[in-house]
Enzyme design. Structure first.
Site, PDB file in Angstrom:
ATOM      1  N   PRO A 237       0.145  -2.254   3.456  1.00 52.63           N
ATOM      2  CA  PRO A 237       0.865  -2.772   4.636  1.00 52.63           C
ATOM      3  C   PRO A 237       0.913  -4.294   4.555  1.00 52.63           C
ATOM      4  CG  PRO A 237      -1.113  -1.552   5.270  1.00 52.63           C
ATOM      5  CD  PRO A 237      -1.143  -1.659   3.788  1.00 52.63           C
ATOM      6  N   ASP A 413      -2.387  -7.998   2.150  1.00 57.90           N
ATOM      7  CA  ASP A 413      -2.582  -6.559   2.393  1.00 57.90           C
ATOM      8  C   ASP A 413      -3.429  -6.405   3.655  1.00 57.90           C
ATOM      9  OD1 ASP A 413      -3.350  -3.912   2.400  1.00 57.90           O
ATOM     10  OD2 ASP A 413      -3.779  -3.830   0.238  1.00 57.90           O
ATOM     11  N   HIS A 414      -2.797  -5.955   4.714  1.00 59.92           N
ATOM     12  CA  HIS A 414      -3.474  -5.918   6.011  1.00 59.92           C
ATOM     13  C   HIS A 414      -4.571  -4.861   6.068  1.00 59.92           C
ATOM     14  CE1 HIS A 414      -4.249  -6.976  10.022  1.00 59.92           C
ATOM     15  NE2 HIS A 414      -3.013  -7.037  10.518  1.00 59.92           N
ATOM     16  N   ARG A 415      -4.630  -4.027   5.058  1.00 66.81           N
ATOM     17  CA  ARG A 415      -5.724  -3.054   5.049  1.00 66.81           C
ATOM     18  C   ARG A 415      -7.063  -3.774   4.916  1.00 66.81           C
ATOM     19  NH1 ARG A 415      -4.320   0.798   0.200  1.00 66.81           N
ATOM     20  NH2 ARG A 415      -4.064  -1.272  -0.694  1.00 66.81           N
TER      21      ARG A 415
END
Lengths: 443, 358
Positions: A237, A413-415
């Site tokens: 994401p 990467d928003h993870r």
């Protein structure tokens, strides 16, 4: 008593349907194996369909005059002993012909659907996809010709025939908008890099005289880029934060360095400064120099700093790597980037030189843009996008002054990285770029 | 050098006329009563098999099939003239010869369905699987026969093609090479009048197909292909000469297929007239030979009924065996080709390794 279902067999090569022109039996009739039960008409002939079993006609599944497709249920018999309903199907030619034919097992031929293009690639985005002859498309020559004439890549058409065979209708359906293949333009817009320029494959374009579109087959490198981009975009994401750095001092410094650089034979750009600023920021925020081990749910923080430099070439985007950039001088980095870029454009990079980066930089500024949303060079977790440096008025200490402003876009990467961390990282990069003297402390 | 015309002698051979009367006693083969009956039994079996195969095909229980009905005399008669050691290189319609040369019936069914076990010819059965490429087996036959000659083996190679096959380059290469090297080969052309839908008069300007032997410098015979005794007699003579080291022969058998070209969907009514079909039905090889045998007191309707019943049972048993045979897997297909697997196939085999148990 058991039930036996009889489905329309293939009555000739390439014949996938038949019109039941006449039933010769009705429910309740007793039939012997090989007795004629129906007349079937197709493109090539009118033939009598013989019963495959001894039994009693239980029901007719299609009416006279109906056109049935191969595999459609035609008639159900009541038979002595074992039928073929609920139990294993009576062996038919097609079933024992090839393992692919049996519907209950995952057939290799079914992989001859567009999905196979993406599937094996997904796990290894950087490698070319080996194409196996075992996965070739099933279709008759007539259908292949039809597809060719309509500029359809038949391997992209989902086959609905036996064993995934592509029929003329499938191609027609595909033409009517079932098309899902990304055209070259689509890939380009999704591409967050300077490589968005047209692909040279255009030279190989096939153009039908009366066609309103042109179909350009993707080159090998384009396919790899497409797969890598999709993999990254659909896995991580993405969040992009955008900011501006006042690089007036840096621009000045570069001007001062230019004669020195010329003496050394070095072409000095802003990239070595950005690389150094980024490494400094990474030391402070090491989570950005990492990858996510999904299986073990662990963040793998890299202790080395291998910086990928997205490079636009005529064939498409490549990302050569400046290895151990933290241990190199800015002069060395400048020379290395120039060398990598030159060899990238002449297609002389070895595969090892495009592997193993821990974070990447992409520069759209040389082409003129400002802010954009770069796509992470997966499995890295962040990418820094550089926009153009523009001289414009800003407010400083209550005064309007001229300044050189550089656009920065960081996708992460928003993870594994939250927005605040991402912005803090950008702030650190910004701080160093705005005060290049501070970089001295980093060398 | 002699003139061409002197060399161009192409005899037409018939032993039985269409009513079963012996018209050429000199050509009458020396066969026992039992052997004569055996010829009839085989033709009846193949006629039953042909009718059944057409139905099985329409039921989706058979794959590829090229009907043999009508050509039984040419097929059975020529094969009967062979020895067990002789090698058959067949075209796609020549299943009957293969069956009587030792190819198990159930394996033919599997072959038709595309199962690789069908093509695993048992040890000691000297046949290749049916060649689908038109006439290609003619070249291979010249090679196989040359091998027999070089090894000094008293064996011959026999091959079959159709009228259409004689227009192929392979046909000429095969008979020319065989003639040049005087190899022990017999080349049979079953001229069934149509290459799928193309009538033989559009196929060639030559008056006969047998005369093509003249150019190759080998003997050529035109035979009534629906006369099993003539077919036996001429093939036997050719085989004997080949075995004796006297080189190859070309035999043109005039015949007719009753069914379509193959079960892949051609409709004979679109390219053959009813009159033509009726004319050839009168020359049915079974009717003629039955009359001949009945006149000699060697055949009865009861006997024929019994043979037909046995044929049905044998076909059913073979079908059962074929149906029960384990399904083909990709690994078993790959493994069947090479003793040592090439690297490329190893990789493919790896892809399908999971199917091993299927």
């Amino acid at each position: 008593m058991a039930l036996y279902e009889f489905r329309l067999p293939e009555l000739g090569e390439g014949l996938h349907e038949g019109r039941i022109s006449k039933w010769l039996v009705k429910p309740g009739d007793t039939v012997k194996e090989d007795d004629a039960i129906a007349e079937v008409e197709n493109d090539k002939s009118l033939v009598e369909l013989p019963s495959p079993v001894d039994g009693t006609v239980k029901s007719l599944a299609v009416e006279e005059g109906t056109t049935a497709v191969v595999g459609d249920l035609l008639i159900t018999f009541e038979v002595e002993g074992e039928g073929n309903v609920g139990a294993a199907q009576a062996p038919t030619a097609s079933e024992s012909t090839a393992p692919a034919a049996a519907p209950e097992q995952p057939a290799p031929a079914q992989a001859a659907q567009p999905a196979h293009v993406a599937a094996p690639a997904a796990s290894q985005p950087a490698a070319a996809v080996p194409t196996s002859h075992a996965r070739e498309v099933l279709a008759t020559p007539g259908v292949r010709k039809f597809a060719r004439e309509h500029n359809v890549d038949i391997s992209l058409v989902t086959g609905t025939g036996p064993n995934g065979k592509v029929t003329r209708e499938d191609v027609e359906k595909y033409l009517q908008g079932g098309a899902t293949a990304p055209g070259p333009a689509d890939t380009a817009t999704g591409d967050a890099t300077p490589a968005a320029a047209a692909t040279p494959a255009a030279a190989a374009a096939t153009l039908a005289a009366d066609s309103e579109e042109e179909r350009v087959p993707l080159s090998g490198i384009r396919k790899i880029i497409a797969q890598a981009m999709s993999k990254s975009f659909y896995t991580a994401p993405h969040v992009t934060v955008m900011d501006e750095a006042n690089v007036t001092a840096l621009v000045q410094l570069r001007q001062e360095l230019k004669p020195l650089a010329a003496e050394r034979g070095t072409k000095i750009t802003y990239l070595p400064f950005v690389v150094k600023a980024m490494i400094s920021a990474l030391r402070k925020y090491p989570q950005l120099n990492s990858s996510l081990d999904e299986e073990r749910q662990e963040l793998v923080i890299k202790k080395s700093y291998h910086i990928g430099i997205a490079t636009d070439t005529e064939r498409g985007l490549v990302v050569p790597v400046v290895r151990n950039a933290d241990r190199k001088s800015m002069w060395a980095i400048a020379d290395e980037i120039a060398d990598l870029a030159t060899r990238a454009r002449t297609n002389k990079l070895g595969p090892a030189e495009m592997k193993g980066s821990t974070i990447s930089i992409t520069n759209i500024g040389s082409a003129g843009g400002m802010f954009f949303t770069p796509i992470i060079n997966y499995p890295e977790v962040a990418i820094l996008g550089l926009g153009r440096i523009t001289e414009r008025p800003i407010m400083q200490d209550g005064q309007v002054v001229g300044a050189q402003m550089m656009a920065l876009s960081l996708s992460f990467d928003h993870r594994v990285i939250d927005g605040a961390l991402g912005q803090n990282f950008v702030n650190e990069v910004k701080r160093l770029l705005e005060n290049p003297r501070l970089l001295m402390m980093e060398v | 050098m002699s003139t061409v015309l002197e060399a161009a002698k192409v005899p037409y051979i018939q032993v039985l006329d269409e009513t079963g009367k012996v018209v050429n006693p000199d050509r009458m083969p020396k066969l026992s009563d039992d052997e004569l009956r055996e010829l009839m039994k085989r033709m009846v079996f193949i006629r039953i098999l042909d009718q059944r195969a057409i139905k099985l095909s329409r039921q989706g229980r058979l794959g590829f099939y090229a009907p043999a009905g009508g050509q039984e005399a040419a097929m059975i008669g020529s094969e009967y003239a062979l020895q067990r050691d002789d090698f058959i290189l067949p075209g796609y319609r020549d299943v009957p010869q293969l069956l009587y040369h030792g190819w198990p019936l159930y394996q033919w069914i599997l072959f038709s369905r595309g199962h690789q076990h069908g093509t695993e010819i048992p040890e000691g059965v000297n046949v290749l699987i049916p060649q689908i490429i038109i006439g290609a087996q003619y070249v291979q036959t010249a090679g196989v026969a040359l091998a027999f000659k070089l090894r000094d083996e008293k064996r011959i190679a026999i091959t079959y093609t159709g009228d259409g096959g004689t227009s192929q380059g392979d046909f000429y290469e095969g008979i020319n090479f065989a003639g040049a090297f005087q190899v022990p080969a017999v080349f049979v052309v079953q001229n069934n009048q149509f290459a799928i839908s193309v009538p033989v008069e559009l196929q060639t300007a030559a008056e006969t197909l047998a005369q093509k032997a003249v150019a190759a410098g080998i003997p050529g015979f035109q035979v009534d292909g629906n006369d099993i005794l003539a077919m036996y007699s001429v093939t036997k003579e050719a085989a004997d000469r080949a075995r004796a080291g006297d080189g190859p022969t070309l035999i043109e058998a005039l015949t007719f297929r009753f069914g379509p070209h193959t079960m892949s969907g051609d409709d004979p009514t679109r390219y053959r007239t009813k009159e033509l079909e009726n004319e050839w039905e009168r020359r049915d090889p079974l009717v003629r030979f039955r009359k001949f045998l009945e006149d000699k007191g060697l055949w009865t309707p009861e006997e024929e009924e019994r043979v037909m019943e046995e044929a049905r049972e044998e076909i059913n048993a073979a079908l059962k065996k074929a149906d029960a045979y384990p399904k083909m897997t990709v690994p078993s297909l790959i493994d069947s080709m090479f003793e040592v697997l090439p690297e490329s196939l190893k990789a493919q085999r790896q892809e399908f390794a999971g199917q091993e148990e299927a």
